[in-house]
Design an enzyme around this catalytic site. Sequence first.
Site, PDB file in Angstrom:
ATOM      1  N   LYS A  42     -33.767  14.249  91.657  1.00 31.54           N
ATOM      2  CA  LYS A  42     -34.854  15.160  91.965  1.00 31.54           C
ATOM      3  C   LYS A  42     -36.207  14.467  91.907  1.00 31.54           C
ATOM      4  CE  LYS A  42     -32.630  18.034  88.912  1.00 31.54           C
ATOM      5  NZ  LYS A  42     -32.426  18.913  87.800  1.00 31.54           N
ATOM      6  N   GLY A  43     -36.240  13.301  91.261  1.00 32.14           N
ATOM      7  CA  GLY A  43     -37.507  12.648  90.927  1.00 32.14           C
ATOM      8  C   GLY A  43     -38.446  12.387  92.083  1.00 32.14           C
ATOM      9  N   GLU A  98     -37.654   6.756  96.483  1.00 32.54           N
ATOM     10  CA  GLU A  98     -37.245   6.882  95.079  1.00 32.54           C
ATOM     11  C   GLU A  98     -38.490   6.995  94.216  1.00 32.54           C
ATOM     12  OE1 GLU A  98     -35.390   7.839  92.927  1.00 32.54           O
ATOM     13  OE2 GLU A  98     -33.885   6.349  92.351  1.00 32.54           O
ATOM     14  N   ASP A 102     -36.014   0.945  88.104  1.00 35.93           N
ATOM     15  CA  ASP A 102     -36.025   0.423  86.737  1.00 35.93           C
ATOM     16  C   ASP A 102     -35.062  -0.773  86.709  1.00 35.93           C
ATOM     17  OD1 ASP A 102     -36.532   0.400  83.982  1.00 35.93           O
ATOM     18  OD2 ASP A 102     -34.953   1.830  83.548  1.00 35.93           O
ATOM     19  N   PHE A 151     -42.315   4.510  79.448  1.00 37.17           N
ATOM     20  CA  PHE A 151     -41.571   5.640  79.997  1.00 37.17           C
ATOM     21  C   PHE A 151     -42.545   6.593  80.672  1.00 37.17           C
ATOM     22  CE2 PHE A 151     -39.047   9.360  80.560  1.00 37.17           C
ATOM     23  CZ  PHE A 151     -37.831   8.820  80.935  1.00 37.17           C
ATOM     24  N   ARG A 164     -42.084  17.384  85.164  1.00 40.95           N
ATOM     25  CA  ARG A 164     -42.098  17.045  86.597  1.00 40.95           C
ATOM     26  C   ARG A 164     -43.322  17.616  87.307  1.00 40.95           C
ATOM     27  NH1 ARG A 164     -37.013  14.813  87.970  1.00 40.95           N
ATOM     28  NH2 ARG A 164     -35.227  15.733  86.927  1.00 40.95           N
TER      29      ARG A 164
HETATM   30  P1  IMP Z   1     -32.263   2.412  87.515  1.00 42.86           P
HETATM   31  O1  IMP Z   1     -30.863   2.556  88.046  1.00 42.86           O
HETATM   32  O2  IMP Z   1     -32.273   1.804  86.135  1.00 42.86           O
HETATM   33  O3  IMP Z   1     -33.190   1.688  88.452  1.00 42.86           O
HETATM   34  O4  IMP Z   1     -32.770   3.862  87.248  1.00 42.86           O
HETATM   35  C1  IMP Z   1     -33.525   4.565  88.117  1.00 42.86           C
HETATM   36  C2  IMP Z   1     -33.604   6.015  87.681  1.00 42.86           C
HETATM   37  O5  IMP Z   1     -33.769   6.167  86.260  1.00 42.86           O
HETATM   38  C3  IMP Z   1     -34.816   6.631  88.306  1.00 42.86           C
HETATM   39  O6  IMP Z   1     -34.498   7.223  89.541  1.00 42.86           O
HETATM   40  C4  IMP Z   1     -35.237   7.661  87.284  1.00 42.86           C
HETATM   41  O7  IMP Z   1     -34.561   8.870  87.526  1.00 42.86           O
HETATM   42  C5  IMP Z   1     -34.773   7.113  85.972  1.00 42.86           C
HETATM   43  N1  IMP Z   1     -35.907   6.458  85.276  1.00 42.86           N
HETATM   44  C6  IMP Z   1     -36.075   5.137  85.052  1.00 42.86           C
HETATM   45  N2  IMP Z   1     -37.223   4.896  84.399  1.00 42.86           N
HETATM   46  C7  IMP Z   1     -37.817   6.102  84.230  1.00 42.86           C
HETATM   47  C8  IMP Z   1     -39.058   6.505  83.631  1.00 42.86           C
HETATM   48  O8  IMP Z   1     -39.879   5.726  83.129  1.00 42.86           O
HETATM   49  N3  IMP Z   1     -39.317   7.843  83.658  1.00 42.86           N
HETATM   50  C9  IMP Z   1     -38.474   8.758  84.196  1.00 42.86           C
HETATM   51  N4  IMP Z   1     -37.306   8.420  84.775  1.00 42.86           N
HETATM   52  C10 IMP Z   1     -36.976   7.098  84.784  1.00 42.86           C
HETATM   53 MG    MG Z   2     -34.141   9.480  89.728  1.00 44.86          MG
END
Ligand code: IMP
Ligand code: MG
Length: 179
Positions: A42-43, A98, A102, A151, A164
């Site tokens: 949803k982000g 996206e 991260d 974060f 959100r």
């Molecule tokens: P990745 O697979 O580690 O790149 O994770 C990506 C997903 O983790 C993102 O789409 C977010 O939903 C969540 N995420 C990673 N870091 C944050 C943050 O700092 N705040 C909120 N959600 C995060």
């Molecule tokens: Mg996400």
Amino acid sequence: MDLEQVEILFDREQVMTRVKELGQEITNDYQGKNLLVVGILKGAFIFMADLVREIDLPLEIDFMDVSSYGVSTVSSGEVRIVKDLDYSIRKKDVLIIEDIVDTGLTLHYIKEILKKRGPRSIKICCLLDKPSRRKAEIIPEYVGFSIPDNFIVGYGLDYAEQYRNYPAVCILKPSVYEK
Ligand code: IMP
Ligand code: MG
């Protein structure tokens, strides 16, 4: 916004300035292409809503929702498709939207799935990038802001589904989640 819980990193105006620049860049790059914008729920919903209005081209929109397997805090990179795209991406120029990259594991997995469906191209546009945390080789073509390892909440991003709706991109104070 509860300023005891969050600290503003980029306010609404700073975000919109950057979103407009990204929209112009994408408008230039996708001239004459078959643009399909894919939002990861949803982000990405707020970022995507603002961004597509800054892209001055014919385009289509679709959404995908994925969730990580298990509840472990260590991401395995294995994701399950909770909601798949409604339409075929064959011969389309797919631009994945996206909220934040991260470790990159989620997008790596999504890209592998979508590559097999015969798109003409696949690129990634993220609002935020935390390159220091990368585990999978993902380099987004369009990045709003590159940030250190904090974060983040607000402008679509959540902590336990909250925040959100905050209009700014905020750092969640560790006191909130270290309780
Ligand atoms: P990745 O697979 O580690 O790149 O994770 C990506 C997903 O983790 C993102 O789409 C977010 O939903 C969540 N995420 C990673 N870091 C944050 C943050 O700092 N705040 C909120 N959600 C995060
Ligand atoms: Mg996400």
